[in-house]
Design an enzyme around this catalytic site. Structure first.
Site, PDB file in Angstrom:
ATOM      1  N   ARG A  15       0.411  -0.798   0.250  1.00 50.64           N
ATOM      2  CA  ARG A  15       0.032  -0.225  -0.025  1.00 50.64           C
ATOM      3  C   ARG A  15       0.559   1.430  -0.156  1.00 50.64           C
ATOM      4  O   ARG A  15       0.697   1.897  -1.029  1.00 50.64           O
ATOM      5  CB  ARG A  15      -0.891   0.238   1.581  1.00 50.64           C
ATOM      6  N   ASP A  16       1.454   1.793   1.235  1.00 47.43           N
ATOM      7  CA  ASP A  16       1.582   2.981   0.999  1.00 47.43           C
ATOM      8  C   ASP A  16       3.491   2.462   0.230  1.00 47.43           C
ATOM      9  O   ASP A  16       3.612   4.224   0.128  1.00 47.43           O
ATOM     10  CB  ASP A  16       2.747   3.165   2.659  1.00 47.43           C
ATOM     11  N   HIS A 208       9.331   7.069   7.618  1.00 49.18           N
ATOM     12  CA  HIS A 208       9.539   7.168   6.463  1.00 49.18           C
ATOM     13  C   HIS A 208      10.650   7.345   6.667  1.00 49.18           C
ATOM     14  O   HIS A 208      11.561   8.365   7.438  1.00 49.18           O
ATOM     15  CB  HIS A 208       8.710   8.792   5.241  1.00 49.18           C
ATOM     16  N   CYS A 239       4.520   9.297  -0.089  1.00 47.85           N
ATOM     17  CA  CYS A 239       3.247   9.922   0.415  1.00 47.85           C
ATOM     18  C   CYS A 239       3.009  10.966  -0.913  1.00 47.85           C
ATOM     19  O   CYS A 239       4.103  11.568  -0.957  1.00 47.85           O
ATOM     20  CB  CYS A 239       2.645  10.309   1.065  1.00 47.85           C
TER      21      CYS A 239
HETATM   22  P1  HMG Z   1     -13.213  14.305  -2.324  1.00 51.14           P
HETATM   23  O1  HMG Z   1     -12.929  14.676  -3.267  1.00 51.14           O
HETATM   24  O2  HMG Z   1     -13.403  15.200  -1.182  1.00 51.14           O
HETATM   25  O3  HMG Z   1     -14.153  13.262  -2.013  1.00 51.14           O
HETATM   26  O4  HMG Z   1     -12.518  13.383  -1.409  1.00 51.14           O
HETATM   27  P2  HMG Z   1     -15.670  13.429  -3.301  1.00 51.14           P
HETATM   28  O5  HMG Z   1     -16.626  12.564  -2.276  1.00 51.14           O
HETATM   29  O6  HMG Z   1     -16.135  14.615  -3.089  1.00 51.14           O
HETATM   30  O7  HMG Z   1     -15.345  12.529  -3.961  1.00 51.14           O
HETATM   31  C1  HMG Z   1     -14.579  12.680  -5.658  1.00 51.14           C
HETATM   32  C2  HMG Z   1     -14.888  11.816  -6.526  1.00 51.14           C
HETATM   33  O8  HMG Z   1     -13.585  10.763  -5.524  1.00 51.14           O
HETATM   34  C3  HMG Z   1     -15.475  11.316  -6.849  1.00 51.14           C
HETATM   35  O9  HMG Z   1     -15.517  10.881  -8.223  1.00 51.14           O
HETATM   36  C4  HMG Z   1     -15.911  10.053  -5.761  1.00 51.14           C
HETATM   37  O10 HMG Z   1     -17.289   8.553  -6.790  1.00 51.14           O
HETATM   38  C5  HMG Z   1     -13.961   9.619  -5.715  1.00 51.14           C
HETATM   39  P3  HMG Z   1     -15.864  11.628  -9.268  1.00 51.14           P
HETATM   40  O11 HMG Z   1     -17.417  11.656  -8.858  1.00 51.14           O
HETATM   41  O12 HMG Z   1     -15.191  12.571  -9.898  1.00 51.14           O
HETATM   42  O13 HMG Z   1     -15.531  10.883 -10.491  1.00 51.14           O
HETATM   43  N1  HMG Z   1     -13.916   9.045  -4.908  1.00 51.14           N
HETATM   44  C6  HMG Z   1     -14.016   7.523  -4.201  1.00 51.14           C
HETATM   45  N2  HMG Z   1     -13.315   6.160  -5.450  1.00 51.14           N
HETATM   46  C7  HMG Z   1     -13.569   5.263  -5.050  1.00 51.14           C
HETATM   47  N3  HMG Z   1     -13.296   5.139  -3.645  1.00 51.14           N
HETATM   48  C8  HMG Z   1     -13.249   5.755  -2.897  1.00 51.14           C
HETATM   49  C9  HMG Z   1     -14.374   6.827  -3.274  1.00 51.14           C
HETATM   50  N4  HMG Z   1     -14.644   7.853  -2.453  1.00 51.14           N
HETATM   51  C10 HMG Z   1     -14.949   8.815  -3.274  1.00 51.14           C
HETATM   52  N5  HMG Z   1     -13.601   5.632  -1.175  1.00 51.14           N
HETATM   53  C11 HMG Z   1     -10.847  11.402  -1.155  1.00 51.14           C
HETATM   54  C12 HMG Z   1     -11.745  13.020  -0.452  1.00 51.14           C
HETATM   55  C13 HMG Z   1     -10.388  11.294   0.688  1.00 51.14           C
HETATM   56  C14 HMG Z   1     -11.594  10.624  -1.667  1.00 51.14           C
HETATM   57  C15 HMG Z   1      -9.988  11.169  -1.795  1.00 51.14           C
HETATM   58  O14 HMG Z   1      -9.162  12.815  -1.791  1.00 51.14           O
HETATM   59  C16 HMG Z   1      -9.412  10.328  -1.854  1.00 51.14           C
HETATM   60  O15 HMG Z   1      -9.036   9.062  -2.278  1.00 51.14           O
HETATM   61  N6  HMG Z   1      -7.979  10.891  -1.550  1.00 51.14           N
HETATM   62  C17 HMG Z   1      -6.184   9.700  -1.341  1.00 51.14           C
HETATM   63  C18 HMG Z   1      -5.773   9.774   0.209  1.00 51.14           C
HETATM   64  C19 HMG Z   1      -4.951   9.191   0.067  1.00 51.14           C
HETATM   65  O16 HMG Z   1      -5.163   7.691  -0.361  1.00 51.14           O
HETATM   66  N7  HMG Z   1      -3.486   9.070   0.585  1.00 51.14           N
HETATM   67  C20 HMG Z   1      -2.570   7.953   0.446  1.00 51.14           C
HETATM   68  C21 HMG Z   1      -2.390   7.347   2.067  1.00 51.14           C
HETATM   69  S1  HMG Z   1      -2.379   8.153   3.215  1.00 51.14           S
HETATM   70  C22 HMG Z   1      -0.738   8.354   3.861  1.00 51.14           C
HETATM   71  O17 HMG Z   1       0.521   7.780   3.084  1.00 51.14           O
HETATM   72  C23 HMG Z   1      -0.135   8.463   5.041  1.00 51.14           C
HETATM   73  C24 HMG Z   1       0.150   7.259   5.850  1.00 51.14           C
HETATM   74  O18 HMG Z   1       0.926   6.270   4.808  1.00 51.14           O
HETATM   75  C25 HMG Z   1       0.480   7.310   7.156  1.00 51.14           C
HETATM   76  C26 HMG Z   1       1.938   8.623   7.061  1.00 51.14           C
HETATM   77  O19 HMG Z   1       2.342   7.892   6.648  1.00 51.14           O
HETATM   78  O20 HMG Z   1       1.914   9.511   7.789  1.00 51.14           O
HETATM   79  C27 HMG Z   1      -1.093   6.340   5.942  1.00 51.14           C
HETATM   80 MG    MG Z   2       2.962   6.492   5.520  1.00 52.99          MG
END
Ligand code: HMG
Ligand code: MG
Length: 305
Positions: A15-16, A208, A239
């Protein structure tokens, strides 16, 4: 201070790691990677995300990955940002999810398009709903030792978000040094601060390795009582919403360090090196793991020797 006799390694590479690689791997190859990690003895693996495929195309089709993985003796987790993600994860048969909040407002907005408070409200519903279906939920706090947009982050804010995630029913909270700016003394102090609101056995660390201090940070946190460590095979990834962030600390390097200190992980370093090499071959890149580089230079002597 003492170190534990056993540490649980949570593998986040599928995933990450893969979420920030240039090449997007097919569900079959992602599942093969997970199967190889499991064969190395890793029992907790983050398999993917149910997030927007526009935001993170590398994680699209995580449902297919779950269908292809051999699930015996494995705790597979998937990232879920909203109710839609939970519904999709449940339909795909996920048995563990992870919700991801932040200790920095700007990062929260950039990552999941809402404030910290809004995210916690949303996650409370998701965690309750997941638990109603018998699905365990892990919580992340990002930017615990610094934010790419806001700089310094207050430990009290981290503790408050961590406490909120545990309070809503997360079984564990993982403290994410998303951009790898932590140093050992600060990392240990942070764990001690969070331990004021959370039992130590519910605190995991997630470093990281941007500046090469991840192993030192992990050691400092082990001395502070942490027993669960996140890492990514071959040090893949980063990320997409944290500019300049390097991959997670490499699982090979963590396992090697722990083995050298007689701390049990249940992981075969030989098999793990094979899994990391498999992913790197698919991604057409070299491993970031120092241990992988060292064993490659030695031309493949037995890693567990
Ligand atoms: P949004 O724009 O506020 O949400 O995004 P929305 O409800 O307005 O939807 C926008 C679009 O996304 C729509 O599609 C939805 O259908 C679709 P469109 O109509 O424009 O074609 N959508 C989805 N599609 C599939 N699955 C879903 C989903 N939800 C909405 N669940 C949202 C909000 C959070 C969904 C968006 O910003 C997003 O997916 N962001 C990705 C976040 C992410 O994955 N970040 C990386 C992981 S975090 C990380 O790496 C840190 C960590 O490792 C810890 C660390 O290192 O600190 C965990
Ligand atoms: Mg991370």
């Amino acid at each position: 201070m003492s170190v534990p006799s056993r540490v649980s390694v949570v593998e986040v590479g599928p995933r990450d790691g893969l979420q920030n690689e240039k090449l997007t791997l097919s569900p079959q190859i992602r599942a093969d990677f997970i199967n190889r990690l499991a064969a190395a003895g890793l029992t907790r693996i983050e398999a993917g995300s149910f997030v927007s495929p526009t935001a993170v195309p590398q994680m699209a089709h995580t449902d297919e990955v779950l269908a292809l993985v051999h699930k015996q003796n494995l705790r597979l987790s998937v990232l879920v940002p909203n109710l839609r993600g939970l519904i999709d994860a449940l339909a795909a048969g996920a048995s563990e999810i992870a919700v991801f909040a932040a200790a920095s407002e700007t990062f929260s907005e950039r990552n999941i398009n809402c404030s910290i408070e809004e995210s916690l409200e949303r996650y409370a519903t998701i965690v309750a709903e997941a638990r109603r279906h018998g699905v365990m939920a892990r919580g992340y706090v990002s930017c615990v030792l610094g934010c790419p947009y806001e700089g310094a982050v207050d430990g009290a804010r981290v503790a408050s978000v961590a406490g909120a995630l545990l309070g809503m029913g997360c079984f564990e909270v993982s403290l994410g040094d998303t951009i790898g700016v932590g140093a050992p003394i600060q990392a240990r102090r942070l764990v001690q601060r969070v331990a004021q609101v959370a039992p130590l056995d519910k605190i995991a660390v997630h470093f990281h390795d941007t500046y090469g201090l991840a192993l030192a940070n992990i050691f400092a946190c082990l001395e502070a009582g942490v027993r669960v460590v996140d890492s990514s095979a071959a040090g893949l990834g980063g990320c997409p919403f944290a500019p300049g962030a390097a991959g997670n600390v490499a699982t090979e390097d963590v396992v090697h360090m722990l083995q050298r200190m007689d701390i049990e992980t249940g992981v075969s370093l030989d098999r793990l090196l094979e899994a990391g090499a498999f992913a790197c071959a698919q991604l057409n890149r070299a491993p970031a793991s120092r241990v992988a580089q060292a064993y490659h230079a030695k031309c493949g002597g037995p890693a567990d020797a």
